[in-house]
Design a protein around this motif. Structure first.
Motif, PDB file in Angstrom:
ATOM      1  N   LEU A  88       0.811  -1.210   0.000  1.00 47.01           N
ATOM      2  CA  LEU A  88       0.000   0.000   0.000  1.00 47.01           C
ATOM      3  C   LEU A  88       0.849   1.267   0.000  1.00 47.01           C
ATOM      4  CD1 LEU A  88      -2.826  -0.984   2.496  1.00 47.01           C
ATOM      5  CD2 LEU A  88      -2.969  -0.819   0.013  1.00 47.01           C
ATOM      6  N   LEU A  89       2.115   1.136   0.361  1.00 47.72           N
ATOM      7  CA  LEU A  89       2.996   2.301   0.356  1.00 47.72           C
ATOM      8  C   LEU A  89       3.288   2.716  -1.083  1.00 47.72           C
ATOM      9  CD1 LEU A  89       5.508   1.174   3.114  1.00 47.72           C
ATOM     10  CD2 LEU A  89       3.644   2.801   3.344  1.00 47.72           C
ATOM     11  N   PRO A  90       3.445   3.994  -1.331  1.00 44.70           N
ATOM     12  CA  PRO A  90       3.728   4.432  -2.704  1.00 44.70           C
ATOM     13  C   PRO A  90       5.101   3.953  -3.168  1.00 44.70           C
ATOM     14  CG  PRO A  90       3.268   6.311  -1.248  1.00 44.70           C
ATOM     15  CD  PRO A  90       3.279   5.085  -0.413  1.00 44.70           C
ATOM     16  N   TYR A  91       5.198   3.626  -4.444  1.00 39.66           N
ATOM     17  CA  TYR A  91       6.439   3.213  -5.102  1.00 39.66           C
ATOM     18  C   TYR A  91       7.008   1.935  -4.500  1.00 39.66           C
ATOM     19  CZ  TYR A  91       6.005   7.917  -6.811  1.00 39.66           C
ATOM     20  OH  TYR A  91       5.515   9.063  -7.358  1.00 39.66           O
ATOM     21  N   THR A  92       6.164   1.065  -3.994  1.00 42.81           N
ATOM     22  CA  THR A  92       6.630  -0.221  -3.486  1.00 42.81           C
ATOM     23  C   THR A  92       6.020  -1.332  -4.324  1.00 42.81           C
ATOM     24  OG1 THR A  92       4.853  -0.296  -1.872  1.00 42.81           O
ATOM     25  CG2 THR A  92       6.976   0.550  -1.113  1.00 42.81           C
ATOM     26  N   PHE A  93       6.504  -2.520  -4.090  1.00 40.18           N
ATOM     27  CA  PHE A  93       6.140  -3.682  -4.881  1.00 40.18           C
ATOM     28  C   PHE A  93       5.492  -4.710  -3.975  1.00 40.18           C
ATOM     29  CE2 PHE A  93       7.672  -7.907  -6.239  1.00 40.18           C
ATOM     30  CZ  PHE A  93       6.904  -8.022  -7.380  1.00 40.18           C
ATOM     31  N   THR A  94       4.367  -5.277  -4.399  1.00 35.92           N
ATOM     32  CA  THR A  94       3.696  -6.319  -3.630  1.00 35.92           C
ATOM     33  C   THR A  94       4.053  -7.671  -4.238  1.00 35.92           C
ATOM     34  OG1 THR A  94       1.885  -4.789  -3.260  1.00 35.92           O
ATOM     35  CG2 THR A  94       1.476  -7.080  -2.739  1.00 35.92           C
ATOM     36  N   PRO A  95       4.822  -8.501  -3.542  1.00 37.18           N
ATOM     37  CA  PRO A  95       5.223  -9.791  -4.116  1.00 37.18           C
ATOM     38  C   PRO A  95       4.060 -10.752  -4.321  1.00 37.18           C
ATOM     39  CG  PRO A  95       6.570  -9.247  -2.206  1.00 37.18           C
ATOM     40  CD  PRO A  95       5.475  -8.241  -2.278  1.00 37.18           C
ATOM     41  N   THR A  96       2.945 -10.552  -3.633  1.00 35.57           N
ATOM     42  CA  THR A  96       1.824 -11.485  -3.774  1.00 35.57           C
ATOM     43  C   THR A  96       1.090 -11.317  -5.100  1.00 35.57           C
ATOM     44  OG1 THR A  96       0.451  -9.957  -2.507  1.00 35.57           O
ATOM     45  CG2 THR A  96       1.435 -11.792  -1.315  1.00 35.57           C
ATOM     46  N   THR A  97       1.461 -10.333  -5.920  1.00 29.68           N
ATOM     47  CA  THR A  97       0.867 -10.216  -7.249  1.00 29.68           C
ATOM     48  C   THR A  97       1.602 -11.074  -8.269  1.00 29.68           C
ATOM     49  OG1 THR A  97       2.212  -8.285  -7.774  1.00 29.68           O
ATOM     50  CG2 THR A  97       0.015  -7.882  -6.845  1.00 29.68           C
ATOM     51  N   GLN A  98       2.657 -11.748  -7.855  1.00 33.00           N
ATOM     52  CA  GLN A  98       3.430 -12.590  -8.755  1.00 33.00           C
ATOM     53  C   GLN A  98       2.946 -14.035  -8.660  1.00 33.00           C
ATOM     54  OE1 GLN A  98       5.852 -11.299 -10.846  1.00 33.00           O
ATOM     55  NE2 GLN A  98       4.980  -9.393 -10.070  1.00 33.00           N
ATOM     56  N   LEU A  99       2.822 -14.699  -9.800  1.00 34.73           N
ATOM     57  CA  LEU A  99       2.355 -16.084  -9.839  1.00 34.73           C
ATOM     58  C   LEU A  99       3.323 -17.011  -9.118  1.00 34.73           C
ATOM     59  CD1 LEU A  99       0.254 -18.089 -10.869  1.00 34.73           C
ATOM     60  CD2 LEU A  99       1.584 -18.293 -12.956  1.00 34.73           C
ATOM     61  N   SER A 100       4.616 -16.734  -9.213  1.00 37.80           N
ATOM     62  CA  SER A 100       5.600 -17.600  -8.564  1.00 37.80           C
ATOM     63  C   SER A 100       5.438 -17.594  -7.044  1.00 37.80           C
ATOM     64  CB  SER A 100       7.021 -17.173  -8.938  1.00 37.80           C
ATOM     65  OG  SER A 100       7.234 -15.829  -8.555  1.00 37.80           O
ATOM     66  N   MET A 101       5.135 -16.448  -6.471  1.00 41.46           N
ATOM     67  CA  MET A 101       4.928 -16.372  -5.022  1.00 41.46           C
ATOM     68  C   MET A 101       3.659 -17.122  -4.616  1.00 41.46           C
ATOM     69  SD  MET A 101       5.871 -14.312  -2.262  1.00 41.46           S
ATOM     70  CE  MET A 101       5.139 -14.072  -0.680  1.00 41.46           C
ATOM     71  N   ASN A 102       2.574 -16.926  -5.368  1.00 45.23           N
ATOM     72  CA  ASN A 102       1.328 -17.614  -5.040  1.00 45.23           C
ATOM     73  C   ASN A 102       1.467 -19.124  -5.189  1.00 45.23           C
ATOM     74  OD1 ASN A 102       0.006 -15.226  -4.470  1.00 45.23           O
ATOM     75  ND2 ASN A 102      -0.638 -14.943  -6.579  1.00 45.23           N
ATOM     76  N   MET A 103       2.153 -19.558  -6.228  1.00 43.54           N
ATOM     77  CA  MET A 103       2.347 -21.003  -6.416  1.00 43.54           C
ATOM     78  C   MET A 103       3.316 -21.561  -5.374  1.00 43.54           C
ATOM     79  SD  MET A 103       0.297 -21.796  -8.699  1.00 43.54           S
ATOM     80  CE  MET A 103       0.774 -23.479  -8.846  1.00 43.54           C
ATOM     81  N   GLY A 104       4.278 -20.748  -4.961  1.00 45.42           N
ATOM     82  CA  GLY A 104       5.205 -21.191  -3.922  1.00 45.42           C
ATOM     83  C   GLY A 104       4.516 -21.437  -2.593  1.00 45.42           C
ATOM     84  N   PHE A 105       3.444 -20.701  -2.314  1.00 45.69           N
ATOM     85  CA  PHE A 105       2.655 -20.958  -1.111  1.00 45.69           C
ATOM     86  C   PHE A 105       1.605 -22.036  -1.340  1.00 45.69           C
ATOM     87  CE2 PHE A 105       3.771 -16.601   0.545  1.00 45.69           C
ATOM     88  CZ  PHE A 105       4.458 -17.087   1.636  1.00 45.69           C
ATOM     89  N   ALA A 106       1.030 -22.091  -2.543  1.00 43.03           N
ATOM     90  CA  ALA A 106      -0.077 -23.010  -2.804  1.00 43.03           C
ATOM     91  C   ALA A 106       0.377 -24.464  -2.826  1.00 43.03           C
ATOM     92  CB  ALA A 106      -0.751 -22.654  -4.127  1.00 43.03           C
ATOM     93  N   MET A 107       1.485 -24.760  -3.485  1.00 43.61           N
ATOM     94  CA  MET A 107       1.885 -26.158  -3.661  1.00 43.61           C
ATOM     95  C   MET A 107       2.201 -26.862  -2.341  1.00 43.61           C
ATOM     96  SD  MET A 107       1.426 -26.883  -6.756  1.00 43.61           S
ATOM     97  CE  MET A 107       2.284 -28.380  -7.079  1.00 43.61           C
ATOM     98  N   PRO A 108       3.056 -26.328  -1.469  1.00 40.34           N
ATOM     99  CA  PRO A 108       3.342 -27.057  -0.227  1.00 40.34           C
ATOM    100  C   PRO A 108       2.130 -27.176   0.694  1.00 40.34           C
ATOM    101  CG  PRO A 108       4.899 -25.252  -0.512  1.00 40.34           C
ATOM    102  CD  PRO A 108       3.894 -25.151  -1.598  1.00 40.34           C
ATOM    103  N   LEU A 109       1.306 -26.124   0.767  1.00 42.41           N
ATOM    104  CA  LEU A 109       0.135 -26.195   1.638  1.00 42.41           C
ATOM    105  C   LEU A 109      -0.892 -27.187   1.101  1.00 42.41           C
ATOM    106  CD1 LEU A 109      -0.205 -22.436   2.552  1.00 42.41           C
ATOM    107  CD2 LEU A 109       0.541 -24.283   4.025  1.00 42.41           C
ATOM    108  N   TRP A 110      -1.079 -27.214  -0.210  1.00 46.90           N
ATOM    109  CA  TRP A 110      -1.986 -28.192  -0.812  1.00 46.90           C
ATOM    110  C   TRP A 110      -1.467 -29.610  -0.589  1.00 46.90           C
ATOM    111  CZ3 TRP A 110      -0.459 -31.419  -4.844  1.00 46.90           C
ATOM    112  CH2 TRP A 110      -1.463 -32.233  -5.356  1.00 46.90           C
ATOM    113  N   LEU A 111      -0.170 -29.805  -0.828  1.00 46.95           N
ATOM    114  CA  LEU A 111       0.410 -31.139  -0.646  1.00 46.95           C
ATOM    115  C   LEU A 111       0.310 -31.583   0.808  1.00 46.95           C
ATOM    116  CD1 LEU A 111       1.866 -33.400  -2.149  1.00 46.95           C
ATOM    117  CD2 LEU A 111       4.014 -32.303  -1.537  1.00 46.95           C
ATOM    118  N   ALA A 112       0.501 -30.660   1.740  1.00 53.11           N
ATOM    119  CA  ALA A 112       0.388 -31.011   3.162  1.00 53.11           C
ATOM    120  C   ALA A 112      -1.029 -31.443   3.503  1.00 53.11           C
ATOM    121  CB  ALA A 112       0.807 -29.828   4.030  1.00 53.11           C
ATOM    122  N   THR A 113      -2.039 -30.728   2.987  1.00 52.03           N
ATOM    123  CA  THR A 113      -3.419 -31.113   3.303  1.00 52.03           C
ATOM    124  C   THR A 113      -3.776 -32.458   2.690  1.00 52.03           C
ATOM    125  OG1 THR A 113      -4.258 -29.846   1.431  1.00 52.03           O
ATOM    126  CG2 THR A 113      -4.226 -28.749   3.562  1.00 52.03           C
TER     127      THR A 113
END
Length: 181
Positions: A88-113
């Motif tokens: 939300l800060l000006p001129y900053t970057f949100t890493p959660t808009t990147q597919l690699s970050m979302n997939m990096g969280f999705a795969m291990p959590l899905w596999l664990a469940t």
């Protein structure tokens, strides 16, 4: 210089070094470290109170068996909230808009469940692959289709999340540009 609307989703660099590492480590600097003192200052007390209330609210709907996941769920939620607030800060970057970050969280959590479900309740987990009352001829085909849908779920959810975030940011950018013009 004219930029396209999608340039806002590029990972920023400084002197050729991608700033994603800095964006991922910065939220951890905001969390308190254990101290040997008995009394903390006001900021650490406030952070401790917030984390305790957050964990309580997160685990309220779960039974006692689910409370063993308190550490990983609370740290994951606080980390994601910190990253999104940082965006939300000006001129900053949100890493959660990147597919690699979302997939990096999705795969291990899905596999664990999936693995925990197979280990703790294999009959119920495998029972989800076949709807009740299925005709005998359709059983092999439906099991194959349901298995494919379970395997493809983290990819589909990761892409949907990234597309929704991108669409939201793009809509805000378009409205801001139209209002400016």
């Amino acid at each position: 210089m004219t930029l396209s609307f999608f340039d806002q989703f590029m990972s920023p660099t400084f002197l050729g070094i991608p700033l994603i590492a800095l964006a991922l480590t910065l939220p951890w600097l905001l969390f308190p470290t254990p101290a040997t003192r008995w009394l903390n200052n006001r900021l650490l007390t406030l952070q401790g109170w917030f984390i305790n209330r957050f964990t309580h609210q997160l685990l309220m709907p779960l039974n006692l068996g689910g409370h063993k996941w308190a550490g990983i769920l609370t740290s994951l939620m606080l980390f994601l909230i910190s990253l999104n607030m940082l965006g939300l800060l000006p001129y900053t970057f949100t890493p959660t808009t990147q597919l690699s970050m979302n997939m990096g969280f999705a795969m291990p959590l899905w596999l664990a469940t999936v693995l925990i479900g197979m280990r703790n309740q294999p009959t119920i987990t495998l029972g989800h692959l076949l709807p009740e009352g299925t005709p005998t001829l359709l059983i092999p085909v439906l099991i194959l289709i349901e298995t494919i849908s379970v395997l493809i779920r983290p990819l589909a959810l990761g892409v949907r999340l990234t597309a929704n975030l991108t669409a939201g940011h793009l809509l805000i950018q378009l409205i801001a540009t139209a209002a400016f013009v």
